[in-house]
Scaffold this active site. Sequence first.
Site, short mmCIF file in Angstrom:
data_model
loop_
_atom_site.label_atom_id
_atom_site.label_comp_id
_atom_site.label_asym_id
_atom_site.label_seq_id
_atom_site.Cartn_x
_atom_site.Cartn_y
_atom_site.Cartn_z
N SER A 134 2.86 -1.79 -37.45
CA SER A 134 2.87 -1.15 -36.14
C SER A 134 1.75 -0.11 -36.11
O SER A 134 1.73 0.80 -36.94
CB SER A 134 4.24 -0.50 -35.94
OG SER A 134 4.27 0.22 -34.74
N LYS B 40 1.07 -5.04 -34.37
CA LYS B 40 1.75 -4.54 -33.15
C LYS B 40 1.02 -3.29 -32.70
O LYS B 40 0.82 -2.36 -33.50
CB LYS B 40 3.22 -4.24 -33.49
CG LYS B 40 3.94 -3.27 -32.58
CD LYS B 40 5.44 -3.31 -32.83
CE LYS B 40 6.08 -1.94 -32.80
NZ LYS B 40 7.53 -1.99 -33.06
N LYS C 92 0.98 -0.01 -30.28
CA LYS C 92 1.76 0.86 -29.40
C LYS C 92 0.98 1.03 -28.11
O LYS C 92 -0.25 1.25 -28.16
CB LYS C 92 1.97 2.22 -30.08
CG LYS C 92 2.91 2.15 -31.27
CD LYS C 92 4.33 1.88 -30.81
CE LYS C 92 5.33 2.05 -31.94
NZ LYS C 92 6.70 1.83 -31.48
N ASP D 178 4.18 -2.67 -28.04
CA ASP D 178 5.45 -1.93 -27.93
C ASP D 178 5.23 -0.71 -27.05
O ASP D 178 4.42 0.16 -27.39
CB ASP D 178 5.92 -1.51 -29.33
CG ASP D 178 7.29 -0.84 -29.31
OD1 ASP D 178 7.89 -0.72 -28.22
OD2 ASP D 178 7.76 -0.44 -30.40
N GLU E 21 7.39 -5.40 -26.26
CA GLU E 21 8.63 -4.77 -26.72
C GLU E 21 8.98 -3.57 -25.83
O GLU E 21 8.12 -2.71 -25.58
CB GLU E 21 8.41 -4.33 -28.17
CG GLU E 21 9.61 -3.70 -28.85
CD GLU E 21 9.27 -3.33 -30.32
OE1 GLU E 21 8.25 -3.82 -30.85
OE2 GLU E 21 10.02 -2.53 -30.90
N ASP F 251 14.23 -3.46 -27.87
CA ASP F 251 14.46 -2.63 -29.05
C ASP F 251 15.52 -1.60 -28.64
O ASP F 251 16.72 -1.83 -28.80
CB ASP F 251 13.11 -1.99 -29.47
CG ASP F 251 13.23 -0.94 -30.57
OD1 ASP F 251 14.35 -0.64 -31.00
OD2 ASP F 251 12.19 -0.41 -31.01
N LYS G 142 17.09 -3.30 -35.41
CA LYS G 142 16.99 -2.16 -36.32
C LYS G 142 18.42 -1.81 -36.70
O LYS G 142 19.20 -1.36 -35.87
CB LYS G 142 16.37 -0.95 -35.62
CG LYS G 142 14.87 -0.99 -35.49
CD LYS G 142 14.37 0.26 -34.82
CE LYS G 142 12.90 0.12 -34.48
NZ LYS G 142 12.52 0.99 -33.36
N GLY H 239 11.40 -1.08 -37.66
CA GLY H 239 11.26 -0.04 -38.68
C GLY H 239 11.32 1.34 -38.06
O GLY H 239 11.08 1.52 -36.87
O1 SMG Z 1 8.55 1.72 -39.62
O2 SMG Z 1 6.61 0.78 -39.37
C1 SMG Z 1 7.55 1.44 -38.96
C2 SMG Z 1 7.48 1.94 -37.54
C3 SMG Z 1 7.61 0.83 -36.59
O3 SMG Z 1 6.83 1.12 -34.38
C4 SMG Z 1 7.73 1.31 -35.16
N1 SMG Z 1 8.88 1.90 -34.82
O4 SMG Z 1 9.87 1.56 -31.43
O5 SMG Z 1 9.69 0.10 -32.93
C5 SMG Z 1 9.59 1.28 -32.57
C6 SMG Z 1 9.14 2.39 -33.50
C7 SMG Z 1 10.15 3.49 -33.55
C8 SMG Z 1 9.79 4.62 -34.44
S1 SMG Z 1 8.40 5.42 -33.93
C9 SMG Z 1 8.31 6.92 -34.66
MG MG Z 2 10.05 -0.46 -30.71
#
Ligand code: SMG
Ligand code: MG
Length: 367
Positions: A134, A160, A162, A188, A213, A238, A262, A290
């Site tokens: 991510s 992925k 953001k 995402d 996402e 999510d 998750k 994650g």
């Molecule tokens: O653990 O690699 C990881 C982070 C993956 O993008 C990630 N998590 O919305 O999926 C999500 C985010 C939530 C945590 S962001 C601080």
């Molecule tokens: Mg997410």
Amino acid sequence: MKISGIELRRIRIPLRAPFRTSFGTETERDVLLVRVATADGEGWAECAAMSEPRYCSEYVDAAQDVLRKFLIPALPKDGIDAHTVGRVLEPFTGHRMAKAALETAVLDAHLRTTGESFGSYLGAARDRVPCGVSVGIMDSVPELLDAVDGFIAEGYARIKLKIEPGWDLEPVRAVRERFGDDLVLQVDANAAYTLVDAQHLAKLDDFGLLLIEQPLANDDIVQHARLAELLRTPVCLDESIESAADAAAAISIGACSVINIKPARVGGYLEARRIHDIARAHGIPVWCGGMLETGIGRAANVALAALPGFTLPGDTSGSSRYFATDITPPFELADGHLDVPTGPGLGVEPLPEVLEEVTTSTEWITI
Ligand code: SMG
Ligand code: MG
């Protein structure tokens, strides 16, 4: 299994690079670790709650508080089976991340005594899992391209990005143009858009994304169903999915065609497996999300990601994506995959010297 006491330990570890999402920037992880002590040994878990209630309403201080005041005191003094932890905690609403940590630590203690691994217990169908990464919002597109380039060189099986309003079409287009159509790419939004943005989000359809996402707010399941009709890009949920019941409802109204599972968000690995089972029965692919976990949380996530319905690469990246030094022996990518731990329970333990160094407080609660 009789529990003698539970340790709540807080650790603080810097992230190797700031991680920016539509809701904020993380520069370090303030993590709550839960250690269950029994006559035969111990069990570990990591609470995924972040420092501030931005991703969801939970945050790490609150998780520790509810564990201390309500969840741990609710455990029966004469012993408990890992399967009944969820039922015992059910009278308390919400606080799924705190509940997940307690259930996981009890389950780890149980599996360490029986000698079974988390993967075997959950029903893993393979011994290694393909990994995605991510990639946070950056200050510029060239900076993003450099970061993606580095992750592809490390072997990650999918990227992925953001996104948020003002950082969506341009970075996605730039990554597609630079790395080509074969790159497995998804985005995402962490709930940053509303249904009014549907036409704008439909422009992402040109880029052949695997999925988008959580484009809309956490409680907008009905609007996600409307949006899904307007996009060719598959919608993945999510934040909206907090339970197996939520997953069933979202699938039945067409709010998503993919689910990010998750375990922390849904109250633990047993509920996560129920969601996997429901999704699989409906032909809905799932993948493991994650929360910037240390090796403790990562071990359990990698085990879950080995279940047969997890057909897409997860946000289960190697330890080095997050930390210079993990609190367990590091998870290292090999050919874009992480091995599912095979030892009893989580199959990993904190390294005592590292743990000592990063600990900011400990609290012992007698049962
Ligand atoms: O653990 O690699 C990881 C982070 C993956 O993008 C990630 N998590 O919305 O999926 C999500 C985010 C939530 C945590 S962001 C601080
Ligand atoms: Mg997410």
